[in-house]
Design a protein around this motif. Structure first.
Motif, mmCIF file in Angstrom:
data_model
loop_
_atom_site.group_PDB
_atom_site.id
_atom_site.type_symbol
_atom_site.label_atom_id
_atom_site.label_comp_id
_atom_site.label_asym_id
_atom_site.label_seq_id
_atom_site.Cartn_x
_atom_site.Cartn_y
_atom_site.Cartn_z
ATOM 1 N N THR A 85 1.824 -0.467 22.251
ATOM 2 C CA THR A 85 0.885 0.556 21.789
ATOM 3 C C THR A 85 1.610 1.642 20.997
ATOM 4 N N ARG A 134 -2.741 -1.073 18.201
ATOM 5 C CA ARG A 134 -2.707 -1.968 19.359
ATOM 6 C C ARG A 134 -3.285 -3.312 18.948
ATOM 7 N N PHE A 159 -5.546 -5.031 21.017
ATOM 8 C CA PHE A 159 -6.939 -5.130 21.498
ATOM 9 C C PHE A 159 -7.335 -3.802 22.124
ATOM 10 N N ARG A 196 -8.782 -1.192 24.941
ATOM 11 C CA ARG A 196 -8.798 -1.040 26.402
ATOM 12 C C ARG A 196 -9.716 0.124 26.755
ATOM 13 N N GLU A 255 -5.870 2.859 30.640
ATOM 14 C CA GLU A 255 -4.595 2.161 30.803
ATOM 15 C C GLU A 255 -4.747 1.059 31.854
ATOM 16 N N GLY A 256 -4.436 -0.158 31.459
ATOM 17 C CA GLY A 256 -4.499 -1.275 32.405
ATOM 18 C C GLY A 256 -5.884 -1.861 32.615
ATOM 19 N N PHE A 306 -8.882 -3.547 30.522
ATOM 20 C CA PHE A 306 -9.071 -4.054 29.172
ATOM 21 C C PHE A 306 -10.524 -4.348 28.833
ATOM 22 N N SER A 363 4.797 -5.122 26.109
ATOM 23 C CA SER A 363 3.693 -4.315 26.607
ATOM 24 C C SER A 363 2.358 -4.815 26.049
ATOM 25 N N ASN A 364 1.653 -4.021 25.275
ATOM 26 C CA ASN A 364 0.388 -4.503 24.726
ATOM 27 C C ASN A 364 0.589 -5.780 23.908
ATOM 28 N N ASN A 373 0.826 -8.623 26.245
ATOM 29 C CA ASN A 373 -0.483 -8.955 26.819
ATOM 30 C C ASN A 373 -1.329 -9.796 25.862
ATOM 31 N N MET A 418 1.107 -8.091 31.639
ATOM 32 C CA MET A 418 0.215 -8.175 32.788
ATOM 33 C C MET A 418 -0.876 -9.204 32.516
ATOM 34 N N ILE A 476 2.980 0.894 35.018
ATOM 35 C CA ILE A 476 1.764 0.335 34.420
ATOM 36 C C ILE A 476 1.464 -1.054 34.989
ATOM 37 N N HIS A 481 8.790 0.594 32.582
ATOM 38 C CA HIS A 481 8.025 -0.108 31.550
ATOM 39 C C HIS A 481 8.856 -0.272 30.279
HETATM 40 C C1 MLT Z 1 -2.131 -2.525 27.485
HETATM 41 O O1 MLT Z 1 -3.002 -1.731 27.205
HETATM 42 O O2 MLT Z 1 -1.973 -3.603 26.909
HETATM 43 C C2 MLT Z 1 -1.230 -2.138 28.614
HETATM 44 O O3 MLT Z 1 -1.763 -1.020 29.283
HETATM 45 C C3 MLT Z 1 0.152 -1.876 28.117
HETATM 46 C C4 MLT Z 1 0.186 -0.725 27.162
HETATM 47 O O4 MLT Z 1 -0.105 -0.919 25.993
HETATM 48 O O5 MLT Z 1 0.540 0.389 27.577
#
Ligand code: MLT
Length: 202
Positions: free
Chosen positions: A25, A59, A61, A63, A66-67, A69, A103-104, A107, A129, A155, A184
């Motif tokens: 992100t 990003r 996608f 959300r 945070e966490g 989606f 991270s993002n 994912n 995650m 996170i 993280h």
């Molecule tokens: C996300 O939104 O994909 C996760 O929270 C990781 C982040 O981008 O901080």
């Protein structure tokens, strides 16, 4: 519509797999180029910029917080990224890439693996995650995946990353999951382990 702003660096040595670099992100297409070169010098690098903006921060996608989606958006954007990869393979003449996501970016790579396994030859998922609560049954047929988690990641909980490793393994992937003494953010160990791992898979 699969137009992503992106950076492409051609391979400088024949035997190395192309890398699909997916930033976190607030990053952009330049962020992981240095990391890509450290992990696999000689690889072609394909590095798109995420098309979703959160307060101006790119990003891959949407959300809700945070966490948490927007899973409909996760699905749509993962398929859109898959189309971009397919187009880029044609345009640049590269084989299916190994994703390197942070991270993002990790994912969306995990979502792409679950939704469109053929798009990627494998993946290095840094601080990933579980991207979808109800993922489709994917056939990952021995695809190599390195999942590096941070033991003190605020996170991504230990149970969440363990769940992701299990999900990918059950889908048939060859998952190597390591939990590092990190948060993280990335550490030197991420670079070293990724470099050693990719040296073994190619
Ligand atoms: C996300 O939104 O994909 C996760 O929270 C990781 C982040 O981008 O901080």
């Amino acid at each position: 519509e699969s137009a992503f702003i992106h950076r492409f660096e051609p391979a400088t040595s024949a035997g190395s797999p192309p890398l699909l670099l997916l930033h976190g992100t607030g990053g952009d297409e330049n962020d992981l180029v240095g990391l890509g070169k450290m992990i696999s010098p000689g690889s072609a690098l394909l590095s798109p910029r995420g098309r979703v903006l959160e307060h101006g921060m790119p990003r891959f996608f949407r959300r809700l917080t945070e966490g948490v989606f927007d899973e409909e958006d996760v699905r749509r954007r993962a398929l859109e990224l898959g189309d971009f990869v397919a187009d880029a393979r044609q345009q640049y003449g590269i084989t299916a890439p190994v994703a390197v996501g942070f991270s993002n970016g990790a994912n969306i790579a995990a979502a792409l693996l679950l939704l469109k396994p053929d798009a990627l030859a494998g993946a290095i998922l840094l601080r990933a995650m579980v991207p979808l609560s109800d993922p489709p049954k994917a056939a990952l047929d021995g695809k190599p995946i390195l999942l590096l988690s941070g033991q003190a990641d605020p996170i991504v909980s230990a149970s969440n990353s363990a769940r992701l490793a299990a999900l990918l393994s059950e889908a048939g992937a060859r998952v190597d999951h390591k939990v590092l003494p990190a948060g993280h953010q990335l550490s030197q160990a991420d670079v070293t382990l990724s470099r050693d791992w990719i040296g073994d898979v190619e």
